[in-house]
Every structure is written in structure tokens, then in C-alpha cells.
Scaffold this motif. Structure first.
Motif, PDB file in Angstrom:
ATOM      1  N   LYS A 185      -2.760  -6.682   4.792  1.00 51.50           N
ATOM      2  CA  LYS A 185      -3.033  -5.176   4.566  1.00 51.50           C
ATOM      3  C   LYS A 185      -4.319  -5.027   3.741  1.00 51.50           C
ATOM      4  CE  LYS A 185       1.548  -3.405   4.767  1.00 51.50           C
ATOM      5  NZ  LYS A 185       2.367  -4.390   5.420  1.00 51.50           N
ATOM      6  N   ILE A 226      -5.369   0.841  -3.550  1.00 55.79           N
ATOM      7  CA  ILE A 226      -4.828   1.243  -2.404  1.00 55.79           C
ATOM      8  C   ILE A 226      -5.550   2.180  -1.470  1.00 55.79           C
ATOM      9  CG2 ILE A 226      -2.864   2.482  -1.271  1.00 55.79           C
ATOM     10  CD1 ILE A 226      -1.104   1.737  -3.996  1.00 55.79           C
ATOM     11  N   LYS A 271       0.774  -1.328  -0.126  1.00 52.02           N
ATOM     12  CA  LYS A 271      -0.094   0.148   0.059  1.00 52.02           C
ATOM     13  C   LYS A 271       0.793   1.251  -0.064  1.00 52.02           C
ATOM     14  CE  LYS A 271      -4.438  -1.669   1.542  1.00 52.02           C
ATOM     15  NZ  LYS A 271      -5.687  -1.396   2.349  1.00 52.02           N
TER      16      LYS A 271
END
Length: 350
Positions: A309, A348, A240
Motif C-alpha cells: 500500500k 496516509i 491506510k
């Protein structure tokens, strides 16, 4: 009470002041730090001009106990110390820990109890098997140095320390680096300490007598010369890291990469991430997960870190944004760079 371990910095400080142990165990997952630590001991313990006479490397799968101990008992040549490094050490310990080799194991342990004070013996291990008695004895009797890779958030401070350390040596005589430049260098290069070290040395040459390296120096020296691949893009998205991901997209397109190839590879990447997400519901063992996905142990660690993530919904959305980008590139006059940059931004951040 667990025995205190040294780390990279504490070892460097000790050997700089000529405080050596006769037996070290180096273990961890950072090969660069292991090699730097060996060099640090060798260069501080053995004088210039006689190192080749006082430095030996043996391999655990080849050396026998008696030959090893004979080597360890040799006297230094025109030096106060000798250095002996054993690599592939697990194979050596597996060999001597067998029931038929009990006398060899005992002979080796006896050396550890009364080592030659003129020889520095460095044992390099990857994964000690603490179920075996030989490892327990080794960790009890030797100086333990844990050399593991820094966490992602520790890399900028590692860069800053490395710059200061290298900057103390001639001909640089004092260099520093700004915090912003450290973060940008990590963004360009990643977390490989060896690659970071190489780029730091390039920065030293590029900046010459300039005392402080800044972000513009990093852009000019590292950014303009770095060739990025779709795997770099995958890693940046997986971490990210929006700034780096956008830079990589632009560089890849400038280098002539086809947008369709980028989209195909990213779709494959998120497909793997999705499969891993599903498999991890019932299987936690990284080795079994790697086998199921036909990935190397190194890459499965990367994917698992990246999966942490991304939420399930974010992975599903990534497929949606990839399809949208593909349709726009095929049917609209919008520049591919804009389409792909927007797609990366959505993956992202949304």
C-alpha cells in the motif's frame, strides 16, 4: 477436473439439512471458522444430552492407526451419529507416509474407501503437503472444506451475515446491522473473526430488543470500551485507514500515552517497512524475509500486505512527517493531539 470444495456457508447449509459426509478434511488459515464448522456438525449430527458420549478428539502426533480406526468403528451411544476430530493431522500423515509404515498408510486409505457411515471423521489440516501420496489420496476420497479468512473487503458482509445468523436464535428473534455499522465495527476491531464475533455478541446485549444495530450502537458499545495500543495504530496506518488511525491517536493520548513513545514506535515501524522494501528487491520468500527481520510468519504477512500500500517515496515522506511532528511537539504550543493527527493524515494521504 479439480474436485469441488465446500466453503463455510455451503457446509453449514448441508449439515443443517442433515447431509453429512463420513470423512471431512478441514483446511485453511481461519481457526475460528474451523471451530465453528466442527460445532455445526456436532450440534446437527448428535442429539442434545448425549454429545459427550459421541464426541472424541485425537491428536495426530499421539494416535496410532489401529487405535484411530478402532475409535472410528465404534457405534454411536443413543444417537444416530458419532463425531471424531483429529488435530495435528500433519504429524499423523508424516508418520504413516514413511516407507516403513506403508501397511499403516494402506490400512488408513482402506478405511477412507469404506468408512463407517455412523461416524463423522473430521481431519483438521493447516498446510497439506501435496507432494506426498497420502495427501493426494485423502483429498480424492474425503469431502474437502476450505476454511480461509475472508479478504479485508469481505469483512463487512461477513459481519452482516453473522448478525443475521445469530439474530435468528432466541432470545433475539431477528436482528440486522447497517452497512455503516459493519464498516465501523471492522475499523474498531480489525479482521479477526473471533474478536468480531465477541463484539457482535456484546452489541446484541447492549441493543436489547432493538432490531437494527447502527453506527451509534457500535460507537457506544465497542468504541468507548476499546483500549488501543501503538500496534493498533501501526496496523491502521499500514492499512491506510485514516478514520481509525485518528481515533486511535486520540484514545491513546486520552489514556495517558506519551507522544514521544508513539513517535518512536512509528519510526521503528517505518524503519522495518523500509528494510523490507529493500530486502524484497532480491528476496521473495516470506520465510527468509521473516528470518532477516526477526519477525514471525504472521507479522511478515502483515508487513508485506502493508508494504503493497506504500510506494517508496511515501515511506521516505513518512520519516519526514515523523521528524516534523517531533520538533513541533518539543518546540511549539500546538496541542499534541492536533500535531499527531495532522502527521497521521499526511502519512496516509500524501
Amino acid at each position: 477436473m479439480e474436485k469441488e470444495k465446500l466453503d463455510f456457508d455451503s457446509l453449514r447449509l448441508a449439515v443443517k439439512h442433515k447431509r453429512f459426509s463420513p470423512v471431512y478434511v478441514f483446511y485453511g488459515n481461519e481457526e475460528f471458522l474451523i471451530e465453528e464448522s466442527i460445532k455445526s456438525i456436532l450440534y446437527n449430527a448428535v442429539e442434545d444430552g448425549v454429545r459427550e458420549f459421541n464426541f472424541d478428539v485425537v491428536y495426530g502426533n499421539e494416535v496410532e492407526v489401529q487405535n484411530l480406526i478402532s475409535l472410528l468403528l465404534l457405534l454411536p451411544v443413543m444417537s444416530t451419529k458419532r463425531v471424531v476430530v483429529m488435530r495435528n493431522s500433519e504429524k499423523f500423515f508424516n508418520k504413516i507416509s514413511r516407507s516403513k509404515k506403508e501397511k499403516e498408510a494402506e490400512t488408513f486409505i482402506n478405511y477412507l474407501k469404506r468408512p463407517n457411515p455412523d461416524t463423522i471423521f473430521i481431519i483438521v489440516l493447516n498446510e497439506p503437503d501435496f507432494e506426498k501420496e497420502i495427501y493426494k489420496k485423502l483429498f480424492e476420497l474425503a469431502e474437502i472444506v476450505e476454511l480461509k479468512a475472508p479478504y479485508d473487503w469481505q469483512i463487512p458482509s461477513w459481519i452482516a451475515k453473522r448478525v443475521v445468523e445469530l439474530g435468528k436464535t432466541p432470545p433475539w428473534n431477528g436482528k440486522e446491522i447497517t452497512s455503516e455499522a459493519c464498516k465501523l465495527l471492522q475499523a474498531y476491531v480489525g479482521n479477526s473473526l473471533r474478536e468480531l464475533d465477541n463484539e457482535i455478541k456484546k452489541l446484541f446485549i447492549f441493543t436489547g430488543e432493538k432490531k437494527k444495530i447502527d453506527a451509534e450502537d457500535v460507537k457506544q458499545t465497542v468504541g468507548l470500551s476499546r483500549n488501543f495500543t501503538v500496534f493498533d495504530l501501526q496496523r491502521a496506518i499500514g492499512e491506510k485507514n485514516l478514520q481509525l488511525a485518528i481515533i486511535i491517536v486520540e484514545r491513546m493520548l486520552q489514556a495517558g500515552e506519551f507522544p514521544a513513545v508513539i513517535l518512536t514506535m512509528l519510526t521503528r515501524y517505518f524503519s522495518t517497512l523500509w528494510k523490507l522494501h529493500e530486502l524484497r528487491k532480491t528476496e521473495k520468500d516470506p520465510k527468509k524475509l521473516a528470518n532477516s527481520l526477526m519477525l514471525s510468519p504472521y507479522h511478515i504477512r502483515e508487513y508485506l500486505n502493508q508494504l503493497d500500500k506504500f510506494k517508496e517515496e511515501e515511506i521516505k515522506n513518512a520519516f519526514k512527517y515523523l521528524i516534523e511532528a517531533d520538533e513541533l511537539i518539543k518546540t511549539s504550543p500546538i496541542d499534541s493531539k492536533i500535531v499527531l493527527s495532522q502527521m497521521v493524515y499526511k502519512i496516509i494521504t500524501e
